[in-house]
Design a protein around this motif. Structure first.
Motif, mmCIF file in Angstrom:
data_model
loop_
_atom_site.group_PDB
_atom_site.id
_atom_site.type_symbol
_atom_site.label_atom_id
_atom_site.label_comp_id
_atom_site.label_asym_id
_atom_site.label_seq_id
_atom_site.Cartn_x
_atom_site.Cartn_y
_atom_site.Cartn_z
ATOM 1 N N ARG A 202 1.340 -0.986 -0.025
ATOM 2 C CA ARG A 202 -0.026 -0.219 0.116
ATOM 3 C C ARG A 202 0.879 0.955 0.126
ATOM 4 O O ARG A 202 1.918 1.330 0.735
ATOM 5 C CB ARG A 202 -1.037 0.492 1.077
ATOM 6 C CG ARG A 202 -1.716 -0.669 1.346
ATOM 7 C CD ARG A 202 -2.935 -0.619 2.599
ATOM 8 N NE ARG A 202 -1.767 -0.796 3.862
ATOM 9 C CZ ARG A 202 -1.553 -1.043 4.843
ATOM 10 N NH1 ARG A 202 -2.391 -2.028 5.597
ATOM 11 N NH2 ARG A 202 -0.964 -0.415 5.684
ATOM 12 N N PRO A 203 0.916 2.569 -0.565
ATOM 13 C CA PRO A 203 1.346 3.474 -1.169
ATOM 14 C C PRO A 203 0.968 4.160 1.173
ATOM 15 O O PRO A 203 2.303 4.392 1.330
ATOM 16 C CB PRO A 203 0.512 4.219 -1.939
ATOM 17 C CG PRO A 203 -0.456 3.373 -2.408
ATOM 18 C CD PRO A 203 -0.473 2.367 -1.550
ATOM 19 N N ASP A 204 0.666 4.068 1.258
ATOM 20 C CA ASP A 204 0.477 4.291 2.734
ATOM 21 C C ASP A 204 0.652 3.454 3.583
ATOM 22 O O ASP A 204 1.161 3.343 5.289
ATOM 23 C CB ASP A 204 -0.530 5.167 2.983
ATOM 24 C CG ASP A 204 -1.658 3.484 3.456
ATOM 25 O OD1 ASP A 204 -1.530 2.929 1.964
ATOM 26 O OD2 ASP A 204 -2.908 3.929 4.319
ATOM 27 N N ALA A 205 1.767 2.464 3.136
ATOM 28 C CA ALA A 205 2.271 1.448 4.415
ATOM 29 C C ALA A 205 3.418 1.718 5.282
ATOM 30 O O ALA A 205 4.154 1.733 4.522
ATOM 31 C CB ALA A 205 2.837 0.434 3.896
#
Length: 92
Positions: free
Chosen positions: A24-27
């Protein structure tokens, strides 16, 4: 009457869940295996999915698609124990 027998996700579904969460990009840099187990669980019994998540993580790590960390350091996927986290290899 409902069938109460648990339906377990496939090994492929576990691999896909791990890669989706870790990618995920926000991981964060790493994810906990519990996150993948909860994502796979269709009920509250996610703890029973932890062995499945571990097997999937080991396979992904052995193929170079994932890194297993213990105490912040990469470990040998064939030989680790205790609390661990999962992350994508450097460079994604």
């Amino acid at each position: 009457m409902m069938n109460d027998k648990p339906v377990y996700p496939s090994e492929e579904a576990a691999e896909a869940a791990i890669l989706a969460l870790a990618g995920r990009p926000d991981a964060p840099k790493t994810i906990a295996p519990e996150e993948a187990a909860r994502a796979l669980a269709s009920n509250a019994d996610w703890q029973n999915l932890l062995p499945l998540v571990r097997r999937a993580a080991v396979r992904l790590a052995q193929s170079g698609r994932l890194v297993i960390y213990r105490k912040g350091k990469p470990v040998d996927p064939a030989d680790f124990r205790g609390v661990y986290r999962l992350g994508l290899p450097p460079g994604g």
